[in-house]
Design a protein around this motif. Sequence first.
Motif, PDB file in Angstrom:
ATOM      1  N   GLU A   1       0.861  -1.184   0.000  1.00 20.20           N
ATOM      2  CA  GLU A   1       0.000   0.000   0.000  1.00 20.20           C
ATOM      3  C   GLU A   1       0.900   1.238   0.000  1.00 20.20           C
ATOM      4  OE1 GLU A   1      -2.680  -0.234   3.317  1.00 20.20           O
ATOM      5  OE2 GLU A   1      -3.517  -2.150   2.620  1.00 20.20           O
TER       6      GLU A   1
ATOM      7  N   GLN B   1      -6.708   0.549  -0.462  1.00 20.62           N
ATOM      8  CA  GLN B   1      -5.949   0.920  -1.655  1.00 20.62           C
ATOM      9  C   GLN B   1      -4.665   0.102  -1.705  1.00 20.62           C
ATOM     10  OE1 GLN B   1      -5.254   5.074  -1.339  1.00 20.62           O
ATOM     11  NE2 GLN B   1      -3.839   5.180  -3.056  1.00 20.62           N
ATOM     12  N   LYS B   2      -4.380  -0.453  -2.876  1.00 23.76           N
ATOM     13  CA  LYS B   2      -3.156  -1.239  -3.056  1.00 23.76           C
ATOM     14  C   LYS B   2      -2.309  -0.610  -4.149  1.00 23.76           C
ATOM     15  CE  LYS B   2      -4.068  -4.291  -0.022  1.00 23.76           C
ATOM     16  NZ  LYS B   2      -3.151  -4.518   1.132  1.00 23.76           N
ATOM     17  N   THR B   3      -1.007  -0.622  -3.977  1.00 26.59           N
ATOM     18  CA  THR B   3      -0.160   0.053  -4.964  1.00 26.59           C
ATOM     19  C   THR B   3       0.875  -0.883  -5.584  1.00 26.59           C
ATOM     20  OG1 THR B   3       1.117   2.063  -5.384  1.00 26.59           O
ATOM     21  CG2 THR B   3       1.645   0.870  -3.375  1.00 26.59           C
TER      22      THR B   3
ATOM     23  N   THR C   1      -5.719  -1.367   4.552  1.00 27.37           N
ATOM     24  CA  THR C   1      -6.918  -1.826   3.839  1.00 27.37           C
ATOM     25  C   THR C   1      -7.704  -2.731   4.791  1.00 27.37           C
ATOM     26  OG1 THR C   1      -5.943  -1.667   1.655  1.00 27.37           O
ATOM     27  CG2 THR C   1      -7.735  -3.240   1.906  1.00 27.37           C
TER      28      THR C   1
ATOM     29  N   GLU D   1     -11.400  -0.146  -8.672  1.00 28.25           N
ATOM     30  CA  GLU D   1     -10.923   0.735  -9.737  1.00 28.25           C
ATOM     31  C   GLU D   1      -9.415   0.707  -9.809  1.00 28.25           C
ATOM     32  OE1 GLU D   1     -12.248   4.436 -11.087  1.00 28.25           O
ATOM     33  OE2 GLU D   1     -14.011   4.319  -9.756  1.00 28.25           O
TER      34      GLU D   1
ATOM     35  N   ASN E   1     -12.346  -2.248   1.877  1.00 29.17           N
ATOM     36  CA  ASN E   1     -12.109  -0.831   1.614  1.00 29.17           C
ATOM     37  C   ASN E   1     -10.624  -0.521   1.767  1.00 29.17           C
ATOM     38  OD1 ASN E   1     -14.631   0.899   1.184  1.00 29.17           O
ATOM     39  ND2 ASN E   1     -15.237  -0.483   2.857  1.00 29.17           N
TER      40      ASN E   1
ATOM     41  N   MET F   1      -2.283   1.159  -9.342  1.00 32.68           N
ATOM     42  CA  MET F   1      -2.895   1.511  -8.073  1.00 32.68           C
ATOM     43  C   MET F   1      -4.311   0.949  -8.138  1.00 32.68           C
ATOM     44  SD  MET F   1      -2.208   3.227  -5.300  1.00 32.68           S
ATOM     45  CE  MET F   1      -1.194   4.686  -5.444  1.00 32.68           C
ATOM     46  N   THR F   2      -4.669   0.149  -7.158  1.00 33.56           N
ATOM     47  CA  THR F   2      -6.003  -0.441  -7.180  1.00 33.56           C
ATOM     48  C   THR F   2      -6.787   0.051  -5.966  1.00 33.56           C
ATOM     49  OG1 THR F   2      -4.975  -2.397  -8.137  1.00 33.56           O
ATOM     50  CG2 THR F   2      -7.269  -2.614  -7.456  1.00 33.56           C
ATOM     51  N   TYR F   3      -7.956   0.606  -6.232  1.00 32.17           N
ATOM     52  CA  TYR F   3      -8.805   1.140  -5.158  1.00 32.17           C
ATOM     53  C   TYR F   3      -9.948   0.180  -4.897  1.00 32.17           C
ATOM     54  CZ  TYR F   3      -6.353   5.458  -6.296  1.00 32.17           C
ATOM     55  OH  TYR F   3      -5.378   6.395  -6.531  1.00 32.17           O
TER      56      TYR F   3
ATOM     57  N   ASP G   1     -13.533   0.179  -2.997  1.00 31.80           N
ATOM     58  CA  ASP G   1     -14.520   1.026  -2.354  1.00 31.80           C
ATOM     59  C   ASP G   1     -15.778   0.195  -2.100  1.00 31.80           C
ATOM     60  OD1 ASP G   1     -16.062   3.084  -1.447  1.00 31.80           O
ATOM     61  OD2 ASP G   1     -16.330   4.034  -3.418  1.00 31.80           O
TER      62      ASP G   1
END
Lengths: 377, 399
Positions: B133, B159-161, B145, B201, B157, B215-217, B219
């Motif tokens: 992340e 975010q991964k990078t 996360t 996303e 919920n 970058m994966t979001y 939500d």
Amino acid sequence: MGIDLTLTEEQELIGRTANEFFEKNCPSSLVREYEATASDYPSELWTKMAELGWLGMPFPEACGGLGLGTLDMYPLLVEMGRHLVPCPYLDTVALAGELICSIGSESQKKTLLPGIAAGEIIVAPAIMEADGSYGPKGIQLQAQHTGSGFELTGAKTLVACAGAAQWLLCAARTDPNPADGISLFLVDPTTSGISMERTPNIAGYPLYAITFDSVSVPADAVVGETGSAWPSLYQAMMKAAVLQSAMVIGAGERVLEMTTNYAQEREQFGQAIGKYQAVQYLCTDIAIHYHQTSLLTLQAAWRIDAGESFLREAALAKASASRAAAAMTFAAHEVHAGVAFISDYDLQLYTRRAKHWEYNLGDLRYHLDRACAESGI
Amino acid sequence: MVDMRADDTPELQAWRQEVRDFLAEALPEPWTFWYDYDEDPESWERYLTFWRKVAEKRWVSLTWPKEYYGLGRSAIEKWILDEEFVAHDVPTYPVIGRQVSELLMRHGTHEQRLKHLKGIADVSVLWGEGYSEPGAGSDLAGLTTKAHRDGNEWVINGQKTLGTAAHVCQWMSVLARTDPDGPRHAGLSCFLVPLDTPGVEMLPLNNMADGRQNMTYFDDVRIPAENLVGDENQAWTQVWFGMGGDKLDNALPGTDPHTLRIIPLFARVLRYCQQTNRGGQRLADDPLIRQQLGELMVGVETLKVQAFENYSRAQTRKPGKFGAASSHLSAAFHKEFWPHLAQVCMEIVGPMAQLKGGRWAQLNGELEHYFRASFGNHAGGTSQLKRMVLATRGLGLPR
Ligand SMILES: Cc1cc2nc3c(=O)[nH]c(=O)nc-3n(C[C@H](O)[C@H](O)[C@H](O)COP(=O)(O)OP(=O)(O)OC[C@H]3O[C@@H](n4cnc5c(N)ncnc54)[C@H](O)[C@@H]3O)c2cc1C
């Protein structure tokens, strides 16, 4: 006057002015843009640099220049390195300009130097060839005497900004003897028999390979004496190598700043990564490499201006700069880890140009060898 | 008993020949392609077409049990296959499908294996890795996360990078915090997430070697309860250390086939030095270059014998020399050797090595690309971290 490593007030001012100027006129977005466009360099920026007098710095006043020395150019080149200025300064001003100044005919000086100083003429030195040797042996492009002049056949590589140049300054062989047989020619790149190809490269620079197929040039295209250009060419390349080292230093200052800032901001395991000694070692590597390069470079620049022999010191400076170019960007990437692998982050702009600078005007190996040779070993 | 020859029976020699014959037909031309550093759609198509041919032979799943789409063949046969693939510079299997299969074999349920292993075996489903992340790289256990249970679903919920090639993947293995109150390492779980779930996303992070990280979001991403793999809150030991870490001995980032592709690359550099003159002398006859090549040869050979060591440890089930931290030694070595190799090879080839391709480039511009790619040596953890773990857990130095 004894030992003093500080620049003069005027020299400091050149550096400050240049820093502010490039800060405003050469943001990294421009640097990125000129990797992708077809045009070789930003002519607007170049013209503004001419207006500031920078493109004629080393030329005599009679030729539109300022008659300044290497130590005066040093702070400018440091800033050009810091801001990755995508312009052919080393090539056109420092190398071609220097050669025309030192061995050009009066008429060559009159026609070219004021134009270079005004930012209207680009002269692209065409020295290196496909086998990648830096010494006189590397120059194999043949120049045959003809009735009215010469005929050139061969190929040049890594020629910067040739696509925008009004003149090529081409090193050719007029005699098979390795050191004595080299002549310099001013060649109009639109002459028939010349073909050019832009060669994509790690730095995103406009580097060209140029093929000469029985290219006729008149007798007055020769710069200096026929057959004995090598010593002057070598000296000019060594001076330019000192200025290339100054660019590495400027880049080093910026890379260090980026890296120490990041080491202070970035936290892992609940503390700034700059607290880890592994990271401190890497940051200090950057500092040590570029700082020692700056001392060696200052020494070489001073010797040039003082009229002392400088070839040994220039070789040591560029050897150090070539090593620093690779080592400092490597260390910066180690500290940044993942973020700097992403192209949006500016560090990679430095890393890729540093690779070109490492090679340009002699790589580590060449200059180590020169350092020995110029020490009489 | 020390033995470093894999194919010491006629059957194994025949197997090696079978792999060679297959490659001669399926990949007749030498071909360098790195899935993590290439975005050319045609190359990708060619790459996946090749791997589907491998899959048709069921060689992706060569050693898996027959009930899970495998052939139940031996580890040494897999080794020989890998050896041949490396020798022929075969582009390695995409992203982390293999590690996911490993994970499912160890900690997955029968149903999970049935559901997911087929897509990995036939290369119809690609898996990305969603661990790091923005705030949690080396300190992976600091990830934020979150996943919470809502009836029959988990809701993710965060975010991964830096996800390698995640944009071409259909599924992702995601680490998330399921116990916000427990100790850092004890509150993490692993989820299998279809990337077409609403709420996912992705944004591109183009990397400096012509590939794409992501970058994966997440939500309010809802996935069925059965997509939890392993035990709740046990991902640190079951997944992280199970996959690349030090609890279990398996092929590790330091010495997997992806890494070992250094061997054919270096062979090309050696050939280049034998065939190229500079200043009238063959590069390979230059005493200085011979020293440089010799030094690099030691490093390349070291990677090879480290692969032997990993295989041997996995088979004999004997702990490594430095216990739980043994794999960190080879990983640290590789992470430092890779950029070094790229740098020295560029020094040897000289200034023309900076060109990217075309007729003036040397070695088709391969080193220029490889040099840029070498700054991705942090994938799977930095060398500083590997050394830190080796020092504290392997050598007993204080933390
Ligand atoms: C090419 C590439 C592909 C990747 N692919 C994926 C992927 O598919 N999926 C995924 O989840 N992640 C992926 N990653 C992320 C990778 O796992 C992280 O980059 C790595 O774990 C390092 O984290 P970081 O980049 O945040 O660096 P940081 O952890 O921020 O490290 C910065 C610096 O601090 C140092 N440091 C940190 N802690 C310590 C300490 N305790 N002692 C000494 N030094 C320390 C590091 O060594 C480094 O020098 C990828 C990374 C790269 C470069």
